[in-house]
Design a protein around this motif. Structure first.
Motif, PDB file in Angstrom:
ATOM      1  N   GLU A 105     -21.029   8.646   7.499  1.00  0.00           N
ATOM      2  CA  GLU A 105     -20.979   9.234   6.175  1.00  0.00           C
ATOM      3  C   GLU A 105     -20.167  10.526   6.228  1.00  0.00           C
ATOM      4  O   GLU A 105     -20.004  11.121   7.297  1.00  0.00           O
ATOM      5  N   PRO A 106     -19.625  10.974   5.085  1.00  0.00           N
ATOM      6  CA  PRO A 106     -18.907  12.255   5.084  1.00  0.00           C
ATOM      7  C   PRO A 106     -19.759  13.376   5.652  1.00  0.00           C
ATOM      8  O   PRO A 106     -20.933  13.521   5.309  1.00  0.00           O
ATOM      9  N   GLY A 107     -19.176  14.146   6.556  1.00  0.00           N
ATOM     10  CA  GLY A 107     -19.890  15.238   7.202  1.00  0.00           C
ATOM     11  C   GLY A 107     -20.550  14.862   8.515  1.00  0.00           C
ATOM     12  O   GLY A 107     -20.960  15.747   9.281  1.00  0.00           O
ATOM     13  N   GLN A 108     -20.712  13.556   8.786  1.00  0.00           N
ATOM     14  CA  GLN A 108     -21.299  13.115  10.042  1.00  0.00           C
ATOM     15  C   GLN A 108     -20.246  13.088  11.150  1.00  0.00           C
ATOM     16  O   GLN A 108     -19.044  12.955  10.896  1.00  0.00           O
ATOM     17  N   GLU A 109     -20.712  13.192  12.386  1.00  0.00           N
ATOM     18  CA  GLU A 109     -19.852  13.076  13.555  1.00  0.00           C
ATOM     19  C   GLU A 109     -20.550  12.276  14.629  1.00  0.00           C
ATOM     20  O   GLU A 109     -21.786  12.218  14.682  1.00  0.00           O
ATOM     21  N   GLN A 110     -19.766  11.645  15.491  1.00  0.00           N
ATOM     22  CA  GLN A 110     -20.292  10.965  16.668  1.00  0.00           C
ATOM     23  C   GLN A 110     -19.367  11.271  17.838  1.00  0.00           C
ATOM     24  O   GLN A 110     -18.203  10.895  17.829  1.00  0.00           O
ATOM     25  N   ASN A 111     -19.923  11.983  18.808  1.00  0.00           N
ATOM     26  CA  ASN A 111     -19.153  12.383  19.998  1.00  0.00           C
ATOM     27  C   ASN A 111     -17.850  13.080  19.623  1.00  0.00           C
ATOM     28  O   ASN A 111     -16.800  12.869  20.248  1.00  0.00           O
ATOM     29  N   GLY A 112     -17.911  13.900  18.575  1.00  0.00           N
ATOM     30  CA  GLY A 112     -16.743  14.663  18.169  1.00  0.00           C
ATOM     31  C   GLY A 112     -15.801  13.938  17.238  1.00  0.00           C
ATOM     32  O   GLY A 112     -14.787  14.499  16.815  1.00  0.00           O
ATOM     33  N   HIS A 113     -16.119  12.696  16.882  1.00  0.00           N
ATOM     34  CA  HIS A 113     -15.285  11.912  15.976  1.00  0.00           C
ATOM     35  C   HIS A 113     -15.906  11.905  14.581  1.00  0.00           C
ATOM     36  O   HIS A 113     -17.111  11.718  14.437  1.00  0.00           O
ATOM     37  N   ASP A 114     -15.063  12.085  13.551  1.00  0.00           N
ATOM     38  CA  ASP A 114     -15.585  12.092  12.186  1.00  0.00           C
ATOM     39  C   ASP A 114     -15.335  10.772  11.457  1.00  0.00           C
ATOM     40  O   ASP A 114     -15.627  10.660  10.260  1.00  0.00           O
ATOM     41  N   ALA A 115     -14.806   9.778  12.158  1.00  0.00           N
ATOM     42  CA  ALA A 115     -14.686   8.421  11.616  1.00  0.00           C
ATOM     43  C   ALA A 115     -14.836   7.449  12.771  1.00  0.00           C
ATOM     44  O   ALA A 115     -14.164   7.593  13.803  1.00  0.00           O
ATOM     45  N   VAL A 116     -15.726   6.486  12.623  1.00  0.00           N
ATOM     46  CA  VAL A 116     -15.947   5.458  13.645  1.00  0.00           C
ATOM     47  C   VAL A 116     -15.772   4.111  12.958  1.00  0.00           C
ATOM     48  O   VAL A 116     -16.630   3.669  12.189  1.00  0.00           O
ATOM     49  N   TYR A 117     -14.650   3.452  13.221  1.00  0.00           N
ATOM     50  CA  TYR A 117     -14.339   2.182  12.561  1.00  0.00           C
ATOM     51  C   TYR A 117     -14.968   1.027  13.342  1.00  0.00           C
ATOM     52  O   TYR A 117     -14.629   0.771  14.492  1.00  0.00           O
ATOM     53  N   LEU A 118     -15.888   0.346  12.658  1.00  0.00           N
ATOM     54  CA  LEU A 118     -16.644  -0.744  13.260  1.00  0.00           C
ATOM     55  C   LEU A 118     -16.112  -2.075  12.741  1.00  0.00           C
ATOM     56  O   LEU A 118     -16.000  -2.264  11.521  1.00  0.00           O
ATOM     57  N   PRO A 119     -15.758  -3.020  13.618  1.00  0.00           N
ATOM     58  CA  PRO A 119     -15.314  -4.333  13.141  1.00  0.00           C
ATOM     59  C   PRO A 119     -16.450  -5.057  12.432  1.00  0.00           C
ATOM     60  O   PRO A 119     -17.412  -5.488  13.060  1.00  0.00           O
ATOM     61  N   GLN A 120     -16.330  -5.181  11.118  1.00  0.00           N
ATOM     62  CA  GLN A 120     -17.417  -5.705  10.299  1.00  0.00           C
ATOM     63  C   GLN A 120     -17.236  -7.184   9.965  1.00  0.00           C
ATOM     64  O   GLN A 120     -18.190  -7.946   9.952  1.00  0.00           O
ATOM     65  N   VAL A 121     -15.984  -7.575   9.679  1.00  0.00           N
ATOM     66  CA  VAL A 121     -15.696  -8.950   9.280  1.00  0.00           C
ATOM     67  C   VAL A 121     -14.396  -9.385   9.950  1.00  0.00           C
ATOM     68  O   VAL A 121     -13.446  -8.612  10.039  1.00  0.00           O
ATOM     69  N   ALA A 122     -14.343 -10.636  10.417  1.00  0.00           N
ATOM     70  CA  ALA A 122     -13.111 -11.226  10.937  1.00  0.00           C
ATOM     71  C   ALA A 122     -12.907 -12.585  10.276  1.00  0.00           C
ATOM     72  O   ALA A 122     -13.782 -13.452  10.352  1.00  0.00           O
TER      73      ALA A 122
END
Length: 361
Positions: A91-108
Motif C-alpha cells: 500500500e502507499p507508504g509501506q515498504e519491504q526491505n527498503g522497497h516501496d513497490a513489490v510486484y507480485l505475479p498475480q495472473v498468467a
C-alpha cells in the motif's frame, strides 16, 4: 548489481551498468523509477534509488520477456508463451526491505508462442497486445490462446507467418490507436525484404497509413498536446527518434539514437529510450543506422538514454555491458522510488500473502 534468485555469481559478474553523473538525482527529481525487459537475456530489470542515493538494480528471470506496461499498482509483461500481470503488494507508504513497490505475479495467461510485442491494458482491464506472429492486435481469451481484435486491411487472412512484423502499438483511452509495422507485406516473412524503407505507421480505427518510408519502426506512443495528437516513435533502422504530426503525416526528428532503438516511455518533457547492439545477421545489418553511427564516429551500444523533448539533448544515459546486449521495452514508473519483483522459483512467493478487504471482522 543484481538481485535474482536465478542468477549465479558467475552470471551476475558478467553484467555491468555504467550511468551518467546525476542519473540517480534525475530519477529523484522526476519522481520515477525505471523498468526494462531484455528477451535476449530473459530478464526483467527494475531500477530505482537506494536510501543512500545510489542506484538500485533488481532483476528477475522470465524467458523471452518483451512487451512491458507499468504503473505504480500494476505491471503487464509478455514472455515466450505467457502474458503476465503483476500487482504491487504494498500500500502507499509501506515498504519491504527498503522497497516501496513489490510486484507480485498475480495472473498468467497462456497464449502460446505468438511473439507478443507491445502490450497495454484495455478498457476492460484485460491486456491488449501485438500478436506479431499473426500480424494482428489481440487480447486474452478464457478458452483459447488469444482473441484477435484487429488486423491491417492489407493482411488477407490471419496466419502464423509474421508477414508485416506488426510490433508497436499506441493507445488512446485504453484502445489501440496506432501501430507500427516493418512493411505492408502480405507474404510469409515478407517484412525482411523491406527493412530499409518499408515501415509504416497506421491509424487503427480507419486502417489508413499515416506515415510511410520508415525503417523498422518501433514503440509508437501517443501524446495529446494543445488539442492535437502527436505520435512519438523510434525509426529504429535509421536511429531517428521523433514525433509525427498526425494531421500532416510528417515526421520531425528529435534526436539520434546510438544503437538499435526499441522501447519508449514518455513522462512530461522527457523520453526514456532503450538501445540494443545490432545483431550480426541479415535482420539488423545493412541498415541506415550503420552509416549514422559511423558518421558520428561512435559505436552502437546497449543501454538507456533520457532525451529532453524540448531540446533533443540526451541528458542522461546508462551503458549496459556483459550478458545483456539487447533491450526490447522500457517504462518509467511515477511515484515509485525503489521497485522490486517477486519471482516464481524461490520461497518468497509462498510468503507473499495479502487479504482483500471484504468487511469481515
Amino acid at each position: 548489481m543484481t538481485n535474482d534468485e536465478n542468477a549465479s555469481p558467475k552470471e551476475a559478474a558478467k553484467l555491468e551498468l555504467t550511468t551518467s553523473r546525476g542519473f540517480e538525482g534525475w530519477l529523484a527529481a522526476a519522481g520515477v523509477s525505471v523498468c526494462f525487459t531484455t528477451y535476449q537475456a530473459g530478464k526483467l530489470f527494475l531500477l530505482g534509488r537506494q536510501p543512500s542515493g545510489r542506484l538500485s538494480v533488481f532483476e528477475r528471470t522470465f524467458e523471452r520477456c518483451m512487451g512491458l506496461h507499468a504503473t505504480r499498482d500494476t505491471l503487464w509483461m509478455s514472455s515466450i508463451y505467457q502474458v503476465w500481470r503483476f500487482e504491487n503488494a504494498l500500500e502507499p507508504g509501506q515498504e519491504q526491505n527498503g522497497h516501496d513497490a513489490v510486484y507480485l505475479p498475480q495472473v498468467a495467461y497462456t497464449t502460446g508462442d505468438i511473439d507478443v510485442h507491445d502490450i497495454m491494458p484495455g478498457p476492460d482491464g484485460k491486456p491488449v497486445f501485438c500478436a506479431t506472429l499473426f500480424n494482428c492486435i489481440g487480447t486474452v481469451s478464457d478458452t483459447h490462446s488469444f482473441r484477435p481484435v484487429w488486423k491491417p486491411p492489407f493482411i488477407s487472412r490471419l496466419a502464423a507467418e509474421d508477414r508485416c512484423h506488426l510490433n508497436g502499438m499506441a493507445g488512446r483511452d485504453g484502445a489501440p490507436a496506432y501501430v507500427t509495422m516493418v512493411s505492408r507485406s502480405d507474404a510469409v516473412d515478407g517484412w525482411r525484404d523491406r527493412r530499409s524503407d518499408g515501415g509504416v505507421l497506421v491509424d487503427v480505427p480507419s486502417g489508413e497509413t499515416v506515415l510511410e518510408g520508415l525503417s523498422m519502426p518501433h514503440s509508437p506512443r501517443l501524446v495529446a498536446k494543445d488539442g492535437a495528437e502527436q505520435v512519438y516513435l523510434l525509426d529504429s533502422g535509421t536511429g531517428r527518434f521523433g514525433r509525427v504530426e498526425v494531421a500532416r503525416g510528417a515526421f520531425e526528428e528529435i534526436a539520434f539514437c546510438p544503437g538499435f532503438a526499441r522501447g519508449l516511455s514518455i513522462i512530461g518533457d522527457f523520453a526514456l529510450i532503450g538501445l540494443s547492439l545490432p545483431r550480426e545477421n541479415r535482420t539488423f545489418s545493412g541498415l541506415p543506422l550503420d552509416e549514422g553511427v559511423k558518421r558520428r564516429d561512435t559505436a552502437a551500444r546497449c543501454g538507456l538514454i533520457v532525451v529532453d523533448l524540448r531540446t533533443g539533448d540526451t541528458v542522461h544515459w546508462i551503458r549496459i555491458e556483459g550478458i545483456v546486449s539487447e533491450i526490447y521495452d522500457v517504462a518509467m514508473v511515477p511515484g515509485v522510488t525503489r521497485p522490486m519483483a517477486i519471482g516464481t522459483r524461490a520461497d518468497d512467493i509462498r510468503r507473499m500473502i495479502s487479504l482483500e478487504p471484504n468487511g469481515v471482522g
